[in-house]
Write an enzyme that holds these catalytic residues in place. Structure first.
Site, short mmCIF file in Angstrom:
data_model
loop_
_atom_site.label_atom_id
_atom_site.label_comp_id
_atom_site.label_asym_id
_atom_site.label_seq_id
_atom_site.Cartn_x
_atom_site.Cartn_y
_atom_site.Cartn_z
N LYS A 172 0.85 -1.20 0.00
CA LYS A 172 0.00 0.00 0.00
C LYS A 172 0.88 1.25 0.00
O LYS A 172 1.82 1.37 0.77
CB LYS A 172 -0.86 -0.01 1.26
CG LYS A 172 -1.63 1.25 1.48
CD LYS A 172 -2.43 1.18 2.75
CE LYS A 172 -1.48 1.18 3.96
NZ LYS A 172 -2.25 1.22 5.22
N ASP A 189 -3.71 -7.99 -2.74
CA ASP A 189 -4.50 -9.04 -3.36
C ASP A 189 -5.61 -8.47 -4.22
O ASP A 189 -5.80 -8.85 -5.36
CB ASP A 189 -5.15 -9.91 -2.28
CG ASP A 189 -4.18 -10.93 -1.75
OD1 ASP A 189 -3.04 -10.95 -2.25
OD2 ASP A 189 -4.56 -11.69 -0.84
P1 ADP Z 1 -5.85 -16.05 1.62
O1 ADP Z 1 -7.19 -15.47 1.56
O2 ADP Z 1 -5.37 -16.28 3.00
O3 ADP Z 1 -4.86 -15.29 0.79
P2 ADP Z 1 -6.95 -18.27 0.20
O4 ADP Z 1 -7.61 -17.48 -0.83
O5 ADP Z 1 -6.31 -19.54 -0.24
O6 ADP Z 1 -5.86 -17.48 0.98
O7 ADP Z 1 -8.06 -18.61 1.28
C1 ADP Z 1 -7.80 -19.50 2.32
C2 ADP Z 1 -9.08 -19.75 3.05
O8 ADP Z 1 -9.99 -20.41 2.21
C3 ADP Z 1 -8.91 -20.62 4.23
O9 ADP Z 1 -8.78 -19.82 5.38
C4 ADP Z 1 -10.18 -21.42 4.32
O10 ADP Z 1 -11.06 -20.81 5.22
C5 ADP Z 1 -10.78 -21.31 2.97
N1 ADP Z 1 -10.76 -22.60 2.27
C6 ADP Z 1 -9.75 -23.47 2.13
N2 ADP Z 1 -10.15 -24.53 1.40
C7 ADP Z 1 -11.45 -24.32 1.09
C8 ADP Z 1 -12.42 -25.03 0.35
N3 ADP Z 1 -12.15 -26.21 -0.20
N4 ADP Z 1 -13.64 -24.49 0.24
C9 ADP Z 1 -13.94 -23.30 0.80
N5 ADP Z 1 -13.07 -22.60 1.51
C10 ADP Z 1 -11.83 -23.08 1.65
#
Ligand code: ADP
Length: 918
Positions: free
Chosen positions: A622, A658
């Site tokens: 940021k 992100d």
């Molecule tokens: P971040 O948001 O931390 O950058 P992600 O986009 O990979 O990373 O999101 C991770 C989150 O997604 C985890 O905290 C979990 O809650 C959720 N998650 C992981 N696997 C699944 C899944 N198969 N279906 C739905 N949610 C999921």
């Protein structure tokens, strides 16, 4: 005393069953002896292997060749049993799939019984049984005590139905039933109002509800006019009303097999099969609802009545039918129908024995070649006679007395021969029944996909009760035909009556539980008005945030002033400070597209040092990109940035990057991409706002990407009305109570927790897991958000839902599994809809900013919850369509949004800087 030796189906020979037509040599003499299929009697004096009354040489037999020839017809070989098993299984599967022809062998009628009892059922119930026990009608008063109480014996009374009623007009039969009901109830200290009745009606019916059932055809000797094709529950209700003495609510209608199954306690495994051999024969079992084509239901289980009595009506039993079966069928009320039942059902066994005796007498083998008028009249030998005559101890005397009662001349060898006949007929019945049961067990084993099926079969009916060897023959034969099943047989204690009361009680319990579940989940079901209100509040908060007024949305300017236009070129090195990892990516932007050619997880010194020659280095945090955009010395900025890295809050950094990165990376492929959305651990969005609306940044022309920080939406209390007590619990237990309200209803970090809190609540109400709380479920974060995806996945059977929950130490019924599924659906649906309402606010604002009638826009999305949940993305899209009908929105899933997007922000900044210099 005739020796009784079971034929070829002994365990050590079972593998031979697989060789069609092949008999091992040791069976040859058995085959020639003839009275094959005599029941096995354990512990009967004189029946040891050594003391065989049969010599092994058939010429010494005390049995004449005519007797042998006659009884030989009742022999069913192992191969034939296997054929029956396979053929019945085949018809069952065809009928389940809805492919069966009208003349099909079995009907596979779904009942509306969807679960086996919990054991917690309680209350008083009236049960009326019709068709379970021959020409009689039974009324019972059943008290269920729940888990705590001890079992109470039901009170019951049996009424014989006069033959003219069995064959007369239907209304007369139901009036008779209503009369019996009030006669029975008059003798009990019960009120005349509000009685709940379960109707046990054991004929083939089309059920369309737990209390709606249309008779297909009469069987078992009934033939009342005007009932076939009508709802028997309505006929009963009408009759009770006409009679007028009692106000009785007919809650459920089931047949005796269902009653038998439902009335039994579990054995080694759950009791999920009911088997009745009384006047007729039938079975039911718990089938996966998705396999029952007519139901159009893909969840849970349903009890299916096989209606196997009609198996063979299409001719498959042909070679196994004896001349006696044909004669019996011809003389029956329903020639050509119920062919299998006519070989097994108690209504027919006595008749088969009679026909054989007539045949042998007429050939001079029995009774000195004489018959009697009684022997020649239909129905003179009944099921109970056959059972008595077969009795190993008192049998001989009974045979003698009985034959004399029939006016027959009983000779010395007659008694023994008659016992042979009874045994042959009975053994065949038991083994045919076993083959049919084996088909049901194979079906269950197949649909449950279990290596060893552990299951209990509830047995009921007078054939089991009066003839103990029927069960032992059946049991042994089943073991041989289905070695992969571990079956325990549980006799039903008070007929199906208790089970019928159970069904009635279960129906009442399920309705109560469903009500509580719906009440609990109602606040999660948002209607159009509620979602439109969220959209409006979001819009208001956006405007306030942009103006710098108090708002839960911070609306941070990112200094990203343009999305890619596709003309960007060059190699870029991007640093991603997103998570715990510090990633460095080499991103090559060419005319062919964007390629990430390198991806490392730590920064080697030389790369950091050499970055100045390699290209442009962007610190992707940021504010940093902002400086970059202003065209300052990048290498210098990087050093500064790295120096400042410890000072910035990394979490926030990651989120910002992100969202913008996702928008930018998708923007390179699609210039219409002007919104970025993240739904992962957290949630956030950014979009291109008109600069004139952004109070914090000077300038009136052009655009700027605004990082909404929308996770905090509602922190000023504006979501208050939508927040449930479960949201409050999740918030309280979080590390930042009172913060990130919107995020806590949407993102991956919280959905599992919300579900867990709901499950705890439903357990405390006794709706789930039989009301038993477990330590595991009380553990924070034990219920992962990925479980929602797994549980809601369409391809997943409820069995797998169970496996997921059983891993958490929760033992659950299929009702529980269904309810957990519904909880997950409610929570993820609300999340997706709230997210959609936010997106709708954003795209509508863009449309209005630009004064467009219709806006076509794309949204770059990232985040595991959005990408992997089976329904989340389509629910978001549907909500946006509903709330922003004038925006045509395309959702693009970004790949490696942060790295690619970081490079592209740089690329765009470079392009803009170059343009400014020109
Ligand atoms: P971040 O948001 O931390 O950058 P992600 O986009 O990979 O990373 O999101 C991770 C989150 O997604 C985890 O905290 C979990 O809650 C959720 N998650 C992981 N696997 C699944 C899944 N198969 N279906 C739905 N949610 C999921």
């Amino acid at each position: 005393m005739p020796h009784t030796e079971r034929e070829e189906l002994t365990p050590k020979e079972s593998n031979q069953l697989l060789l069609p037509g092949g008999h091992p040599p040791m069976w040859n003499h058995m085959d020639s002896i003839g009275p094959i299929g005599l029941p096995h009697r354990e512990g009967v004096p004189g029946c040891s292997q050594e003391g065989l009354p049969y010599p092994s040489n058939s010429s010494e037999l005390p049995v004449s060749p005519q007797v042998l020839e006659c009884l030989q017809q009742f022999k069913v070989t192992g191969t034939q049993l296997q054929q029956i098993q396979a053929s019945l299984l085949d018809s069952m599967e065809q009928a389940l799939g809805g492919q069966a022809s009208p003349a099909s062998a079995v009907r596979m009628l779904p009942t509306y019984v969807g679960s086996i009892p919990h054991g917690t059922e309680q209350g008083d119930f009236v049960v009326l049984e019709l068709g379970a026990t021959g020409a009689s009608l039974r009324v019972l008063w059943v008290t269920l005590m729940g888990t705590g109480g001890h079992r109470m014996e039901p009170r019951s009374q049996e009424f014989v139905i006069p033959p003219e009623v069995m064959l007369g007009p239907g209304q007369q039969l139901f009036d008779f039933a209503a009369h019996c009901l009030s006669e029975f109830l008059d003798a009990l200290p019960v009120g005349k109002q509000g009685l709940q009745l379960g109707f046990s009606f054991s004929f083939p019916c089309h059920q369309t509800g737990l209390d709606r059932s249309t008779l297909i055809s009469w069987t078992k000797g009934f033939r009342c006019s005007g009932v076939e094709g009508h709802d028997v529950v309505q006929l009963l209700r009408d009759a009770i009303k006409r009679h007028g003495a009692y106000n009785i609510d007919v809650v459920a209608v089931v047949n005796d097999t269902v009653g038998t199954m439902m009335g039994c306690e579990p054995g080694v495994g759950p009791c999920e099969v009911g088997l009745v051999v009384d006047t007729g024969t039938n079975a039911c079992y718990m089938e996966e609802a998705r396999h029952v084509a007519v139901l159009d239901e893909d969840r849970g289980r349903v009890c299916v009545s096989v209606e196997w009595g009609s198996f063979g009506d299409d001719g498959v039993l042909g070679p196994m039918l004896t001349i006696f079966d044909h004669a019996l069928d011809r003389e029956s009320l329903n020639p050509g129908a119920q062919r299998f039942e006519k070989m097994i059902g108690g209504l027919y066994l006595g008749e088969l024995v009679r026909l054989v005796l007539v045949h042998l007498a007429q050939r001079g083998v029995l009774f000195g070649g004489c018959t009697s008028p009684a022997l020649l009249s239909r129905g003179s030998i009944l099921l109970e006679h056959v059972a008595e005559m077969e009795d190993p101890w008192a049998g001989a005397a009974r045979v003698h007395a009985l034959l004399q009662d029939l006016g027959l001349n009983v000779g010395a060898s007659d008694v023994e021969l008659v016992q042979y006949v009874c045994a042959a007929v009975f053994t065949r019945a038991a083994r045919l029944c076993a083959a049919a049961l084996a088909a049901v067990l194979s079906r269950l084993q197949h649909s449950r996909e279990q290596q060893i099926l552990q299951i209990a079969v509830a047995t009921g009916g007078r054939v089991f009760e009066q003839h103990p060897s029927f069960l032992s023959i059946l049991q042994e034969t089943v073991m041989l035909l289905t070695p992969e099943c571990d079956v325990s047989f549980i006799p039903s204690v008070d007929g199906g009556g208790r089970g019928v009361a159970m069904v009635t009680a279960v129906a009442a319990r399920l309705a109560a539980h469903r009500h509580l579940l719906e009440e609990t989940l109602a606040p999660f079901q948002l209607n159009h008005e509620q979602l439109a209100a969220v959209q409006a509040q979001m819009r208001e908060a956006m405007v306030k945030g942009l103006r710098g007024e108090a708002s839960s949305l911070r609306m941070l300017p990112t200094y990203v002033r343009a999305t890619p236009d596709g003309s960007e070129r060059g190699d870029f090195l991007a640093l991603d400070l997103g998570g715990t990892n510090f990633r460095v990516l080499l991103v090559r932007v060419t005319a062919e597209g964007v390629k990430i050619t390198n991806q490392i997880y730590s920064i080697p010194e030389n790369v950091a040092q050499g970055s100045g020659q390699q290209g442009i280095l962007l610190n992707w945090t940021k504010g940093f990109s902002a400086s970059d955009c202003e065209g300052q010395d990048i290498v210098c900025l990087l050093r500064e940035a790295i120096g400042r890295r410890q000072a910035v809050e990394l979490n926030v950094v990651a989120i910002v990057n992100d969202t913008v990165g996702t928008m930018m990376s998708c923007g390179y492929e699609d210039p219409r991409c002007e919104v970025g959305l993240i739904v992962g651990t957290g949630t956030n969005a950014c979009y291109m706002e008109e600069l004139r609306n952004v109070a914090a940044v000077a300038g009136d022309s052009g655009q700027m990407c605004i990082n909404m920080e929308w996770g905090a939406f509602g922190d000023d209390g504006s979501l208050g009305l939508l927040r449930t007590c479960f949201d409050a619990s999740v918030d309280q237990a979080s590390i930042n109570p009172g913060k990130q309200s919107f995020e806590k209803m949407i993102s991956g970090m919280y959905l599992g927790e919300i579900v867990r809190h709901i499950l705890l609540h439903l357990t405390s109400l006794g709706v789930l897991f039989r009301g038993q709380q477990t330590q595991r479920l009380q553990t924070r974060d034990i219920f992962k958000t990925k479980f929602l995806s797994e549980i809601e996945s369409d391809s997943l059977a409820l069995r797998q839902v169970r496996a997921i929950l059983e891993d958490l130490g929760l033992s659950l019924t299929s009702d529980d599994a269904l309810m957990v599924l519904e909880v997950c659906q409610a929570v993820s649906q609300r999340a997706a809809q709230l997210c959609g309402a936010g997106v709708a606010a954003v795209v509508e604002k863009i449309r209005e900013n630009r004064g467009l009638e219709e806006l076509t826009v794309s949204i770059g999305v990232d985040g595991t919850l959005y990408k992997l949940h089976p329904h989340f993305s389509s629910l978001v899209a549907a909500t946006v369509r509903e709330l922003a009908p004038r925006c045509v929105v395309t959702f693009l899933q970004s790949e490696d949004g942060s790295g690619k997007g970081a490079a592209l922000v740089t690329a765009v900044a470079c392009r803009l800087a170059q343009m400014a210099r020109v």
